[in-house]
Design a protein around this motif. Structure first.
Motif, PDB file in Angstrom:
ATOM      1  N   PRO A   1       0.770  -1.568  -0.194  1.00  0.00           N
ATOM      2  CA  PRO A   1      -0.229   0.293  -0.372  1.00  0.00           C
ATOM      3  C   PRO A   1       0.792   1.480   0.033  1.00  0.00           C
ATOM      4  CG  PRO A   1      -0.290  -0.746   1.812  1.00  0.00           C
ATOM      5  CD  PRO A   1       0.651  -2.060   1.413  1.00  0.00           C
ATOM      6  N   GLN A   2       0.279   2.480  -0.127  1.00  0.00           N
ATOM      7  CA  GLN A   2       1.167   3.657  -0.492  1.00  0.00           C
ATOM      8  C   GLN A   2       1.035   3.820   0.891  1.00  0.00           C
ATOM      9  OE1 GLN A   2      -1.511   6.425  -2.564  1.00  0.00           O
ATOM     10  NE2 GLN A   2       0.148   8.468  -2.492  1.00  0.00           N
ATOM     11  N   GLY A   3       2.088   4.074   1.371  1.00  0.00           N
ATOM     12  CA  GLY A   3       2.287   4.527   2.934  1.00  0.00           C
ATOM     13  C   GLY A   3       2.693   3.822   3.896  1.00  0.00           C
ATOM     14  N   TRP A   4       2.499   2.177   3.135  1.00  0.00           N
ATOM     15  CA  TRP A   4       2.798   1.159   3.617  1.00  0.00           C
ATOM     16  C   TRP A   4       2.149  -0.123   4.971  1.00  0.00           C
ATOM     17  CZ3 TRP A   4       6.674   5.181   4.890  1.00  0.00           C
ATOM     18  CH2 TRP A   4       7.691   5.627   3.876  1.00  0.00           C
ATOM     19  N   GLN A   5       1.278   1.240   5.392  1.00  0.00           N
ATOM     20  CA  GLN A   5       0.355   0.389   6.482  1.00  0.00           C
ATOM     21  C   GLN A   5       1.068  -0.618   7.372  1.00  0.00           C
ATOM     22  OE1 GLN A   5      -3.442  -0.208   4.134  1.00  0.00           O
ATOM     23  NE2 GLN A   5      -3.440   1.523   3.309  1.00  0.00           N
ATOM     24  N   LEU A   6       1.999  -0.322   7.969  1.00  0.00           N
ATOM     25  CA  LEU A   6       2.409  -1.036   9.637  1.00  0.00           C
ATOM     26  C   LEU A   6       2.200  -0.800  10.245  1.00  0.00           C
ATOM     27  CD1 LEU A   6       6.641  -1.090   7.917  1.00  0.00           C
ATOM     28  CD2 LEU A   6       5.447  -2.489   6.828  1.00  0.00           C
ATOM     29  N   PHE A   7       2.386  -2.273  11.561  1.00  0.00           N
ATOM     30  CA  PHE A   7       2.223  -1.879  12.367  1.00  0.00           C
ATOM     31  C   PHE A   7       2.990  -1.453  13.527  1.00  0.00           C
ATOM     32  CE2 PHE A   7      -0.621  -5.268  10.062  1.00  0.00           C
ATOM     33  CZ  PHE A   7      -1.826  -4.630   9.695  1.00  0.00           C
ATOM     34  N   PRO A   8       2.713  -0.690  14.511  1.00  0.00           N
ATOM     35  CA  PRO A   8       4.249  -0.383  14.962  1.00  0.00           C
ATOM     36  C   PRO A   8       4.041  -0.661  16.303  1.00  0.00           C
ATOM     37  CG  PRO A   8       1.551   1.413  15.890  1.00  0.00           C
ATOM     38  CD  PRO A   8       1.801   0.280  14.223  1.00  0.00           C
ATOM     39  N   SER A   9       3.597  -2.200  16.860  1.00  0.00           N
ATOM     40  CA  SER A   9       2.688  -3.084  17.732  1.00  0.00           C
ATOM     41  C   SER A   9       3.648  -4.311  16.970  1.00  0.00           C
ATOM     42  CB  SER A   9       1.686  -3.408  18.171  1.00  0.00           C
ATOM     43  OG  SER A   9       0.761  -3.545  16.942  1.00  0.00           O
ATOM     44  N   LEU A  10       3.919  -4.534  15.918  1.00  0.00           N
ATOM     45  CA  LEU A  10       4.490  -5.637  15.526  1.00  0.00           C
ATOM     46  C   LEU A  10       5.496  -5.669  14.766  1.00  0.00           C
ATOM     47  CD1 LEU A  10       2.078  -7.323  13.052  1.00  0.00           C
ATOM     48  CD2 LEU A  10       2.321  -7.924  15.330  1.00  0.00           C
ATOM     49  N   SER A  11       6.921  -6.246  15.182  1.00  0.00           N
ATOM     50  CA  SER A  11       8.874  -5.799  14.919  1.00  0.00           C
ATOM     51  C   SER A  11       8.473  -6.583  13.480  1.00  0.00           C
ATOM     52  CB  SER A  11       9.556  -7.171  15.409  1.00  0.00           C
ATOM     53  OG  SER A  11       9.211  -8.679  15.212  1.00  0.00           O
ATOM     54  N   VAL A  12       8.844  -6.279  12.516  1.00  0.00           N
ATOM     55  CA  VAL A  12       9.768  -6.585  11.866  1.00  0.00           C
ATOM     56  C   VAL A  12       9.364  -7.992  10.794  1.00  0.00           C
ATOM     57  CG1 VAL A  12      11.798  -6.659   9.742  1.00  0.00           C
ATOM     58  CG2 VAL A  12      11.004  -4.728  11.173  1.00  0.00           C
ATOM     59  N   ASP A  13       9.908  -8.869  11.826  1.00  0.00           N
ATOM     60  CA  ASP A  13      10.382 -10.643  11.954  1.00  0.00           C
ATOM     61  C   ASP A  13       8.516 -11.329  11.961  1.00  0.00           C
ATOM     62  OD1 ASP A  13      12.237 -12.173  12.047  1.00  0.00           O
ATOM     63  OD2 ASP A  13      12.472 -11.697  14.538  1.00  0.00           O
TER      64      ASP A  13
END
Ligand SMILES: Nc1ncnc2c1ncn2[C@@H]1O[C@H](COP(=O)(O)OP(=O)(O)OP(=O)(O)O)[C@@H](O)[C@H]1O
Ligand SMILES: [Mg+2]
Length: 237
Positions: free
Chosen positions: A87-99
């Motif tokens: 998605p545009q702007g990535w929409q990652l989660f602050p509470s989840l690590s990269v792993d």
């Protein structure tokens, strides 16, 4: 009979009463890389969201993936046919690590090649060094790498990528172009929407231009690269 991997026919899309996409038609063939270029607000993100059935966009027309009509599907049903989304702007989660982002998205593949979290770390060592860090704590470039990695580990047949050039350095743009160019080697087709002409022309083989929700032009990346007049006419560059 062969059919395109993704075919979109006379798609109209609405947010409430706002009629955003108007009779949009285009195809992505198996292992092809397609870019849809358009300036701000032309409907690029709406188009990708419409394919996936996101955000209560009302859709009319026909969308088929691998010969199956998906227009009436729920988002998860379409995604499970083998479409991943950056998605545009990535929409990652602050509470989840990269792993955790990669583990959650990882979907084993029955094909000859499989993307795993480890193979994503080989591709993007920068984020391996940050594997315990929360997704939104990463730099823009790292978030883009993670968002692309999250799509790859789903082992999709098609990736929809929304403006990957946004918010990242020219160095990371180069990495994104390389990854796009290598998609076919990994049996993945690409539908990219972008404003960045240079990235799109290097990442894709076929180009469409979207202006005010309408597809107004279709050409090859090679021809469009040489055609400064059309670039200026359609994109004002
Ligand atoms: N949730 C929404 N509700 C109502 N209108 C919306 C919504 N999202 C987008 N729009 C409108 O739809 C049109 C197309 O927006 P869209 O985000 O698809 O454009 P875009 O080409 O992706 O632009 P950008 O390059 O800025 O990302 C714009 O007029 C926008 O204001
Ligand atoms: Mg957009």
């Amino acid at each position: 009979m062969t059919h395109p991997l993704l075919s979109v026919d006379n798609l109209n899309a609405y947010y409430g009463k706002a009629h955003i996409l108007q009779d949009v038609s285009f195809n992505v063939n198996e292992l092809e890389r397609v870019a849809i270029l358009g300036r701000n607000g032309m409907g690029k993100s709406t188009l990708l969201k419409s394919i996936l059935g996101l955000e209560k966009i009302r859709r009319e027309g026909d969308i088929q993936f691998d010969g199956q009509r998906t227009t009436a599907n729920e988002t998860f049903q379409t995604a499970n046919l083998g479409i991943a989304y950056v998605p545009q702007g990535w929409q990652l989660f602050p509470s989840l690590s990269v792993d955790e982002h990669l583990e959650m998205a990882y979907t084993p593949s029955s094909g000859e090649f499989e993307w795993t979290p480890d193979s994503v770390y080989e591709l993007f060592p920068e984020i391996e060094a940050r594997r315990k860090v929360g997704g939104t704590k990463l730099s823009g470039g790292e978030q883009q790498m993670l968002a692309i990695g999250r799509a790859l580990v789903r082992n999709p047949r098609l990736i929809l990528m929304d403006e990957p050039s946004e918010g990242i350095s020219t160095f990371v743009i180069e990495r994104v172009v390389e990854v796009c160019q290598q998609m076919a080697e990994r049996n993945i087709s690409l539908l990219l929407v972008e404003q960045n002409l240079d990235l799109a022309l290097r990442a894709a083989q076929k180009v469409y231009i979207l202006v005010n929700g309408r597809m107004v032009y279709e050409t090859t990346a090679e021809d469009f690269k040489a055609d400064k007049e059309s670039q200026n006419h359609y994109l004002g560059v």
